[in-house]
Design an enzyme around this catalytic site. Structure first.
Site, PDB file in Angstrom:
ATOM      1  N   SER A  59      21.661 -76.087 -98.333  1.00 49.58           N
ATOM      2  CA  SER A  59      22.558 -76.337 -99.427  1.00 49.58           C
ATOM      3  C   SER A  59      21.722 -76.554-100.727  1.00 49.58           C
ATOM      4  O   SER A  59      20.632 -77.016-100.795  1.00 49.58           O
ATOM      5  CB  SER A  59      23.520 -77.511 -98.975  1.00 49.58           C
ATOM      6  OG  SER A  59      24.201 -78.016-100.306  1.00 49.58           O
ATOM      7  N   TYR A  80      25.300 -86.078 -95.519  1.00 52.24           N
ATOM      8  CA  TYR A  80      25.116 -84.644 -95.521  1.00 52.24           C
ATOM      9  C   TYR A  80      23.793 -83.949 -96.463  1.00 52.24           C
ATOM     10  O   TYR A  80      23.129 -83.095 -95.810  1.00 52.24           O
ATOM     11  CB  TYR A  80      26.288 -83.772 -96.205  1.00 52.24           C
ATOM     12  CG  TYR A  80      26.446 -82.459 -96.480  1.00 52.24           C
ATOM     13  CD1 TYR A  80      26.968 -81.693 -95.370  1.00 52.24           C
ATOM     14  CD2 TYR A  80      26.071 -81.892 -97.543  1.00 52.24           C
ATOM     15  CE1 TYR A  80      27.074 -80.233 -95.505  1.00 52.24           C
ATOM     16  CE2 TYR A  80      26.138 -80.336 -97.536  1.00 52.24           C
ATOM     17  CZ  TYR A  80      26.553 -79.818 -96.691  1.00 52.24           C
ATOM     18  OH  TYR A  80      26.643 -78.328 -96.849  1.00 52.24           O
TER      19      TYR A  80
END
Length: 172
Positions: free
Chosen positions: A60, A73
């Site tokens: 990400s 995350y």
């Protein structure tokens, strides 16, 4: 498709002009378990390192610029980025490519229709990622994640602070 623990494994051959290489794709069924992912990758490592193959890990943009309201995350994605870099170096003398795709927020139906409308358009994102594959990039970003792949430490700190200021109302 082969179930492998918490993952589904897909194995296909990819035509690369005059040659073929193995492409192994696996998706997490339930929650992301980093140790399962690492164990699975090392299973592939020892079985694929003598073949022409490609391992693609999806991290990400948050692997590079932590998102203060989603610290776990962001940390998982940063760990996967570090693991991917290390794996790429370990396999550099073999015929195995290790590619990292680092998407930004993407407008999908993840979590339900209409919940993720703030991200990049899905079709444009997909086209951009496949363009990166065609260019032979080892780290592929799109939209805001392209810049994040190469930010300096000071730029990372500034970007992370700006994201926090813009979103801290979600957690307060």
């Amino acid at each position: 498709m082969i179930p492998y623990g918490h993952f589904y494994l897909y194995s296909i051959k990819v035509n690369r002009g005059e040659s073929y290489s193995s492409l192994v794709i696996f998706f997490c069924r339930n929650e992301f378990r980093y140790k399962d992912f690492v164990g699975f990758t090392f299973h592939l490592y020892f079985n694929l390192k003598s073949e022409a193959a490609t391992i693609i890990n999806v991290t990400s943009g948050l692997a590079f610029t932590p998102f203060a309201i989603a610290p776990i995350y962001s940390a998982r994605k940063a760990a996967l980025h570090s693991f991917t870099m290390s794996l790429r170096l370990q396999l550099s003398g073999t015929r195995v490519e290790v590619i990292e795709v680092a998407p930004p927020a993407v407008n999908t139906d993840l979590g339900g229709s209409g919940l993720h409308v703030h991200g990049e358009p899905l079709d444009a994102f997909t086209d951009g990622i496949f363009q990166g594959f065609a260019e032979g990039l080892q780290e592929i970003g799109y939209g805001t994640s392209v810049d994040r792949l190469r930010m300096s430490r000071d730029q990372i700190d500034e970007y992370a602070a700006q994201m926090y200021e813009a979103t801290k109302g979600y957690i307060e």
